[in-house]
Design a protein around this motif. Sequence first.
Motif, PDB file in Angstrom:
ATOM      1  N   TRP A  30      17.243 100.544   6.257  1.00 54.21           N
ATOM      2  CA  TRP A  30      17.130  99.586   6.886  1.00 54.21           C
ATOM      3  C   TRP A  30      18.604  98.522   6.874  1.00 54.21           C
ATOM      4  N   GLU A  41      20.068 100.049  -9.715  1.00 57.57           N
ATOM      5  CA  GLU A  41      20.649  99.165  -8.582  1.00 57.57           C
ATOM      6  C   GLU A  41      19.729  98.330  -8.442  1.00 57.57           C
ATOM      7  N   ALA A  71      17.670 107.334   8.164  1.00 59.91           N
ATOM      8  CA  ALA A  71      18.710 106.111   7.989  1.00 59.91           C
ATOM      9  C   ALA A  71      17.799 104.954   7.513  1.00 59.91           C
ATOM     10  N   GLY A 118      19.979 106.823   1.705  1.00 59.64           N
ATOM     11  CA  GLY A 118      18.694 105.921   1.493  1.00 59.64           C
ATOM     12  C   GLY A 118      18.801 105.869  -0.093  1.00 59.64           C
ATOM     13  N   SER A 119      17.970 105.948  -0.908  1.00 65.26           N
ATOM     14  CA  SER A 119      17.820 105.562  -2.351  1.00 65.26           C
ATOM     15  C   SER A 119      17.795 107.096  -3.094  1.00 65.26           C
ATOM     16  N   THR A 151      14.430 108.855  -3.055  1.00 66.83           N
ATOM     17  CA  THR A 151      14.298 109.695  -2.080  1.00 66.83           C
ATOM     18  C   THR A 151      15.352 110.922  -1.646  1.00 66.83           C
ATOM     19  N   ARG A 206      30.689 111.290   4.336  1.00 67.37           N
ATOM     20  CA  ARG A 206      30.630 110.931   5.675  1.00 67.37           C
ATOM     21  C   ARG A 206      32.077 110.240   6.125  1.00 67.37           C
ATOM     22  N   LEU A 218      23.413 108.304  -1.209  1.00 64.39           N
ATOM     23  CA  LEU A 218      22.562 107.473  -1.955  1.00 64.39           C
ATOM     24  C   LEU A 218      22.877 106.175  -2.579  1.00 64.39           C
ATOM     25  N   LYS A 262      15.649 109.418  12.599  1.00 63.27           N
ATOM     26  CA  LYS A 262      14.430 108.628  12.110  1.00 63.27           C
ATOM     27  C   LYS A 262      14.945 107.185  11.372  1.00 63.27           C
TER      28      LYS A 262
HETATM   29  P1  NAD Z   1      14.521 104.818   1.022  1.00 66.49           P
HETATM   30  O1  NAD Z   1      14.967 105.939   0.197  1.00 66.49           O
HETATM   31  O2  NAD Z   1      13.350 104.169   0.680  1.00 66.49           O
HETATM   32  O3  NAD Z   1      14.580 105.002   2.745  1.00 66.49           O
HETATM   33  C1  NAD Z   1      15.618 105.510   3.362  1.00 66.49           C
HETATM   34  C2  NAD Z   1      14.983 106.253   4.554  1.00 66.49           C
HETATM   35  O4  NAD Z   1      14.386 107.288   4.073  1.00 66.49           O
HETATM   36  C3  NAD Z   1      13.860 105.463   5.368  1.00 66.49           C
HETATM   37  O5  NAD Z   1      14.157 105.709   6.760  1.00 66.49           O
HETATM   38  C4  NAD Z   1      12.576 106.089   4.857  1.00 66.49           C
HETATM   39  O6  NAD Z   1      11.342 105.872   5.676  1.00 66.49           O
HETATM   40  C5  NAD Z   1      13.027 107.518   4.746  1.00 66.49           C
HETATM   41  N1  NAD Z   1      12.216 108.265   3.714  1.00 66.49           N
HETATM   42  C6  NAD Z   1      11.434 107.656   2.584  1.00 66.49           C
HETATM   43  N2  NAD Z   1      10.879 108.655   1.980  1.00 66.49           N
HETATM   44  C7  NAD Z   1      11.196 109.850   2.718  1.00 66.49           C
HETATM   45  C8  NAD Z   1      10.700 111.101   2.330  1.00 66.49           C
HETATM   46  N3  NAD Z   1       9.745 111.540   1.395  1.00 66.49           N
HETATM   47  N4  NAD Z   1      11.448 112.166   3.317  1.00 66.49           N
HETATM   48  C9  NAD Z   1      12.075 111.681   4.324  1.00 66.49           C
HETATM   49  N5  NAD Z   1      12.325 110.518   4.640  1.00 66.49           N
HETATM   50  C10 NAD Z   1      12.041 109.447   3.701  1.00 66.49           C
HETATM   51  O7  NAD Z   1      15.859 103.865   0.843  1.00 66.49           O
HETATM   52  P2  NAD Z   1      15.700 102.139   1.339  1.00 66.49           P
HETATM   53  O8  NAD Z   1      15.167 101.429   0.178  1.00 66.49           O
HETATM   54  O9  NAD Z   1      15.417 102.129   2.585  1.00 66.49           O
HETATM   55  O10 NAD Z   1      17.390 102.029   1.504  1.00 66.49           O
HETATM   56  C11 NAD Z   1      18.180 101.388   0.280  1.00 66.49           C
HETATM   57  C12 NAD Z   1      18.872 102.434  -0.599  1.00 66.49           C
HETATM   58  O11 NAD Z   1      19.690 103.139   0.485  1.00 66.49           O
HETATM   59  C13 NAD Z   1      19.737 101.787  -1.622  1.00 66.49           C
HETATM   60  O12 NAD Z   1      19.772 102.791  -2.783  1.00 66.49           O
HETATM   61  C14 NAD Z   1      20.992 102.145  -1.108  1.00 66.49           C
HETATM   62  O13 NAD Z   1      22.012 102.133  -2.160  1.00 66.49           O
HETATM   63  C15 NAD Z   1      20.925 103.387  -0.066  1.00 66.49           C
HETATM   64  N6  NAD Z   1      22.226 103.399   0.606  1.00 66.49           N
HETATM   65  C16 NAD Z   1      23.167 104.187   0.393  1.00 66.49           C
HETATM   66  C17 NAD Z   1      24.245 104.231   1.445  1.00 66.49           C
HETATM   67  C18 NAD Z   1      25.594 105.359   1.270  1.00 66.49           C
HETATM   68  O14 NAD Z   1      26.208 105.171   2.004  1.00 66.49           O
HETATM   69  N7  NAD Z   1      25.409 105.993   0.017  1.00 66.49           N
HETATM   70  C19 NAD Z   1      24.348 103.304   2.685  1.00 66.49           C
HETATM   71  C20 NAD Z   1      23.142 102.542   2.642  1.00 66.49           C
HETATM   72  C21 NAD Z   1      22.135 102.569   1.807  1.00 66.49           C
END
Ligand code: NAD
Length: 508
Positions: A148, A377, A146, A223-224, A227, A457, A246, A172
Amino acid sequence: MQNNPLLRHIVATSGDSFQPISPIPTEAVGSIPLSEESDVKNAISHSRTAFESWSYTSMAEREKIMRKLQKLIMRQRHELLDVIQRETGKARAHALEELVHTVMTARFLEKNAADIIKSRDRHGAVPFTTKTTVNHMPIGVVGIIAPWNYPFSLAMIDALAAIMAGNSVVLKPDLQTSWSALHAVRLLELAGLPEGVMTVVTGEGETVGKALVDQADYVCFTGSTETGRIIAQQVGERLINASLELGGKNPMIVCKDADIERFVDVALSSCFTSAGQLCVSTERIYIDREIFEQFKNAFVTRVKEISLGSHLGWGYDMGSITSKEQLERIDAAVKQARSEGAVIECGGRVRTDIGPLVYEPTVLTHVNRTMEIARKEVFGPVVYLTPFDTIEEAIKMSNDTGFGLSGSIITSNKKVAYDIAAEMNCGSVNINEGFAATFGSVEAPMGGMGQSGSGRRQGPEGLLRFTEAQTVSLQRGALVSRKFGSNDKRWGRTMVLKLRLMRLLHLR
Ligand code: NAD
C-alpha cells in the motif's frame, strides 16, 4: 462508485466489497469489489489468452504504448495525485514522486527494452563452426503482488517491465490502495495496451494473493519480509521463479568531514518521505562521535520544523500514516524503545489535532543493538542516532541487522565513501544522498540482500527477470561430440590439441 468504469479491470464475482478508509478525514475512498479464489483462476486463464497474442507484438508497438503512457500520466497528474493522497494520506510532493518514478521507468523501457532483450550471439563450443545465439523469451502470466505504501508506482514499474518483455500481468494490489492500481491499468489501456494484458484481482493476501502465487508463471512480490518468506516457500514448491522486494532497516553513516547543511537536508528527506513508510527509508544514523552533538542538535532543530498536514493538495512537508494498524505499530515501537532505555529527542506523539493518523517525525538516541527497534523495521517516521568511534565500527553496526536494502554515506571524501560502500551489505548505496539517487537511477538494478529479498527491479536486470533465456546453437562441419564407433583415443588427443591451440591463439 459501483458503476465506476474502472471497476471493469477487476475480476471479482464474490458479491462482497471492501470499504477502505481514507487517512484524510475529509476524504472518502470508494468501496472495492472483492475477488475470490475462483476469480483468480478466471483472471489467469483470461491473461493466458491475452498472452498468446501479446507475446507476438513488435517492440515498436510496445514502445509506442510506453511513449503514450508517459504523456497520459503527466496530463492526468492532478487527478492521479488526488487518488494517491486520498488512499495513502501522504504529502502531495511524495505522491508526485510516484508519478515521476513511473514516467522515468516507462521512458527507460521505451528507449532500452528492445536492445536489452534482443537475441545476441555468444562464443560457441567450437570457434568458427558453432554459432550460438541467446534468445530472451517471455515467461507467460506474471503475478504481481503490491503493498500500500507506493500504490501507483509499485503497481506500475514492475508491470511495465513484464509487459515490455512480452508477458501478461495479473496484479493484486493491497486492499487499502486498489484505486491507485486501477487508475494505472486504465492509463495503460488508454495508451493502447490490449484488453486482458493487465488484469486486477482484489482481496486478502492469505486467500487471493495465495491463489495468484499458486497459478502465475512468475511472481513479483513487494511487501514485508514475513510474507516474502511464505511466498518463497510456495514458489519453491512449484519450481517457478520470483523476485522478492522486502523490508529494510536502512543505515546512514555520517563521517566527521560531512557538510552539516547537506547532512541535515539529506537525512530529513531520507527519513521522513512518505512519513517513513518507504522500504528504502533511513531508520538509523551512525554519526562520528567528534561531530555527534553538533549534528544531532542541527538535525533535531530541523525535524521540529517539519510541517505536518492531512488534507488533499500541496502545502505541507509530511502527511499521515496510511492506516490505523500501521499507526499503532509505529506508536508501539517507539513506546517499546523508550521502555528499553531509548531517549526521545523530539516527536513520539500522535497528532490528532492535525489528522487522525498523523504521527510526529521522531528522533531517538541511546538505542543499543539489543533493543527491538535496532533490529525490526518500523516503517514510519522514526529514526535513531548513534555515535561511532571508527569507520570499521560504523560499518559493523550497519551490517548488523540481517536486512540489506539500502544505505547512505555522508562525507566529502569520495575515496572513503567508495571504500565504505564496498563493505556495506546492501543492494543500493547512496553517497551524499538518502535513497533518491539510487532509487531514481532507473537504469540500474534495485533490490535487497539477505532478509531484504532476492532479485532486482529496474535496469536491464529488472527486465530480464521477466524472461527465460534460451540458447540455440547451430553446428556447422564436424560434430562437437565424439562420433560413436570412432577411435576414442585419437578423439581424446584431438580435443587436447584443440584446447592448446585455442589457448595459444587466445580464442575463447
Ligand atoms: P505485506 O507483506 O503485509 O503485504 C504486501 C502485499 O502482499 C499485500 O498486497 C498483501 O495483501 C499481500 N499478501 C499478504 N499475505 C500474503 C500471502 N500469504 N500470499 C500472497 N500475498 C500476500 O506488506 P505491507 O505491510 O503491505 O507492506 C509494507 C512492507 O513492504 C514493508 O516491510 C516494506 O519495507 C516492504 N516494501 C518493500 C519494497 C522494496 O522494494 N523492497 C517496496 C515497498 C515496500
